[in-house]
Design a protein around this motif. Structure first.
Motif, PDB file in Angstrom:
ATOM      1  N   LYS B   6      -1.775  -9.847 -10.023  1.00  0.00           N
ATOM      2  CA  LYS B   6      -1.558  -8.533 -10.698  1.00  0.00           C
ATOM      3  C   LYS B   6      -0.092  -8.832 -11.354  1.00  0.00           C
ATOM      4  O   LYS B   6       0.745  -7.561 -11.235  1.00  0.00           O
ATOM      5  N   GLU B 260       3.455  -1.040  -4.371  1.00  0.00           N
ATOM      6  CA  GLU B 260       2.287  -1.259  -5.504  1.00  0.00           C
ATOM      7  C   GLU B 260       1.463  -2.141  -5.148  1.00  0.00           C
ATOM      8  O   GLU B 260       0.324  -1.810  -5.031  1.00  0.00           O
ATOM      9  N   GLN B 264      -2.310  -1.956  -4.224  1.00  0.00           N
ATOM     10  CA  GLN B 264      -3.485  -2.217  -5.224  1.00  0.00           C
ATOM     11  C   GLN B 264      -4.375  -3.533  -4.361  1.00  0.00           C
ATOM     12  O   GLN B 264      -5.298  -3.649  -4.556  1.00  0.00           O
TER      13      GLN B 264
END
Lengths: 111, 356
Positions: B6, B260, B264
Motif C-alpha cells: 500500500k 491508515e 487498511q
C-alpha cells in the motif's frame, strides 16, 4: 461448542488455564518465563527455535505467537522461513530415516 | 498484507483522504466505530497509579517541528509528511523560539520534521541556536543528505555545530526498510551513514553521537532495545562497515499514516489490543511529555509531537510561543488520549527509545 476447534481469540486466554488448576498452571508459566529469558542462548535464538518447534508440532496458537515474537525481536523473513525449514527437515528426516527400517525388513524377507 | 503493498506516493492531505482530518482520527481512536468492544481508557490507567492528571516533571526538551516538508513518504509517518507538504516554520517563529531558549533553563533543542534540513532557514537557525550552548539534536532521515548536492555537506555542517544526529533505520535489511520508507531508501541510508561515519559520527572517541531509531515495519511492537541494538551493530558493521552509538526502539503510534495502514490491513483492533495489553505503569511514569514541549511549524505548543499531529494543544493559556509562560507550562495538565498507550507499551517508547 465453538464452530471451529481453533479460535485465535483463545490464545489471549492461555493464562486462564490456572482457573482449573492454579498450582500447576502457575508453575508452568513461571517455568515458561524462565525458559525464554536471555541465557546461554539469546532470547532471539530461543524465539526462532520456538517458531520452528511450533511448525513441527503444528500448533496454530504457537505459530501466531512466535511469528509475532520473532518479528518483534527483529528477525528477518528469511531467518524465520529457514527456521521453518529446519522443522521441515527434521520432520521429513524423521520419516525418511525409518526407510532404513523398511529396507532392513525388505532385506530380511528377500531371497 | 505488507506495508509495501500500500505504499503511497503522496500525503493523506494531498490525496484528500478523510484521515487527514484529525477529528476523523480522534473519532476512531476514542469511539467504537472500528472496535466494537470497550478498551480501557488511558486516563483510567493513570488514575490507578495515582498520576492523573499527568503533570510535567520539568520542561527540559524543546522539540521543534521545523516543517512537514520531506523528501520521503514513509508508510508509517505520524506527521503525514512528504514532498507535497508546504508547511514550514518561518524565520520569525524560529527567532521567538531562540528568545525563549535563551531565557530559560531548557537543556536540549530537538529538531524534527518532515526533513528539518529542508527548511530554508535551517542553517541560520542552527548557527544561532548553537551559540546557546545547549544539547542539540537533529532528527535526520538520512536520505536528505543525498537528495540534492546542496545537502551533501550536511555531515560536516552537523559536526561543525556539534549536533547529535538521530536517524531512522527501521531495519538492517533493505526489504524491511524499503517496505516502510520507500523503494531505494535503504541503499541511500547506508551511503548517508557511511558519510556520517567518515566525518567521525558514531566513531568511538570523537564525541559525535550517531543514534539510530528502530521502529517496527508493521503491526507489532518493538522487542528489547538492547537486543536489537546488538543485532544492528553486528550486521551494520559486518555488511557495511557502519558504526553507531545507540539504537532507540520506538513504538509506532496509531495515528495518521500508520493509522491508515492499520485500518487498511485489518490490524487496527489487534494493534490497539496489543498496546493496551502491554501497558506498563513504570513506562507511564517516564513518558516523554513529562519533560518535553513540542512546537509546531506555526508556533503552537503541544505536549508531544503526536499530540501536535492530532492538534491537541497544551492545556494552558499559553498555547502559542508568542504567549510563552514557562511557569504555567511547567504546571500544566498533560493532554491524554488513547494513542498514549503507544508510549506506555512494554518497555515504553519516547524519542529517546525505551523509558522503563
Amino acid at each position: 461448542m465453538s464452530k471451529t476447534y481453533y479460535n485465535s481469540e483463545d490464545l489471549k486466554k492461555f493464562g486462564n488455564i490456572t482457573e482449573f488448576q492454579e498450582e500447576m498452571g502457575k508453575k508452568f508459566f513461571d517455568y515458561y518465563g524462565s525458559v525464554f529469558e536471555e541465557g546461554a542462548l539469546t532470547a532471539r535464538e530461543k524465539s526462532l527455535i520456538a517458531l520452528a518447534v511450533s511448525h513441527a508440532i503444528q500448533c496454530p496458537y504457537c505459530i501466531d505467537a512466535y511469528s509475532s515474537d520473532t518479528m518483534e525481536k527483529g528477525c528477518t523473513e528469511e531467518e524465520m522461513m529457514e527456521a521453518v525449514h529446519v522443522a521441515g527437515a527434521i520432520r521429513g528426516g524423521a520419516s525418511l530415516v525409518h526407510g532404513v527400517q523398511m529396507m532392513n525388513k525388505v532385506k530380511d524377507l528377500s531371497m | 498484507m505488507s506495508i509495501a503493498v500500500k505504499e503511497k506516493k503522496q500525503s493523506l492531505q494531498f490525496r484528500g483522504d478523510d484521515l487527514a482530518n484529525v477529528k476523523t482520527q480522534l473519532k476512531i481512536l476514542n469511539g467504537k466505530e472500528v472496535i466494537q468492544k470497550e478498551l480501557p481508557r488511558f486516563q483510567e490507567k493513570l488514575k490507578a497509579i495515582d498520576i492523573f492528571p499527568l503533570k510535567p516533571t520539568q520542561v527540559d526538551i524543546f522539540q521543534m517541528n521545523l516543517g512537514k516538508m520531506c523528501n520521503q513518504v514513509c508508510a508509517h509517518c505520524h506527521v503525514d509528511a512528504g514532498p507535497d507538504r508546504k508547511e514550514i516554520m518561518t524565520k520569525e517563529t524560529m527567532q521567538v523560539c531562540l528568545d525563549i531558549l535563551a531565557q530559560y533553563d531548557v537543556s536540549t533543542i530537538d529538531m524534527t520534521g518532515g526533513a528539518p534540513e529542508m527548511n530554508p532557514n535551517f542553517r541560520w537557525f542552527v548557527e544561532e541556536a548553537s551559540k546557546l550552548g545547549k544539547k542539540f539534536i537533529d532528527r535526520c532521515n538520512l536520505t536528505i543528505i543525498l537528495a540534492n548536492p546542496k545537502y551533501h555537506d550536511l555531515p560536516h555542517f552537523f559536526k561543525e555545530h556539534n549536533i547529535e544526529v538521530v536517524s531512522s533505520l527501521p531495519h538492517y535489511s533493505s526489504k524491511k526498510t524499503d517496505s516502510q520508507r520507500g523503494d531505494g531508501v535503504f541503499d541511500k541510508s547506508i551511503k548517508a551513514l557511511q558519510m556520517l561515519n567518515e566525518v567521525g559520527y558514531g566513531i568511538e572517541g570523537t564525541g559525535l553521537p550517531l543514534n539510530l531509531v528502530y521502529n517496527p515495519s508493521g503491526a507489532f511492537l518493538p522487542g528489547s532495545q538492547e537486543t536489537l541494538e546488538k543485532q544492528f551493530k553486528h550486521k551494520l558493521r559486518k555488511d557495511f562497515g557502519i558504526e553507531f552509538n545507540n539504537l532507540y526502539a520506538i513504538t509506532n503510534i496509531p495515528i495518521s499514516r500508520f493509522l491508515e495502514y492499520l485500518l487498511q490491513s485489518g490490524n487496527y483492533e489487534g494493534y490497539m489490543e496489543k498496546l493496551v495489553d502491554a501497558y506498563n505503569p513504570a513506562a507511564a511514569q517516564n513518558v516523554m511529555c513529562r519533560n518535553t514541549l513540542s512546537i509546531s511549524w506555526d508556533g503552537y505548543i503541544y505536549d508531544c509531537d503526536f499530540n501536535q499531529m492530532l492538534d491537541l494543544k497544551v492545556n494552558a493559556k499559553s498555547k502559542h510561543i508568542k504567549d510563552f509562560d514557562f511557569d504555567e507550562l511547567s504546571n500544566r495538565d498533560i493532554v491524554l488520549g488513547q494513542h498514549c498507550f503507544g508510549c506506555t507499551a512494554g518497555a515504553g517508547s519516547s524519542c529517546g527509545g525505551e523509558v522503563a
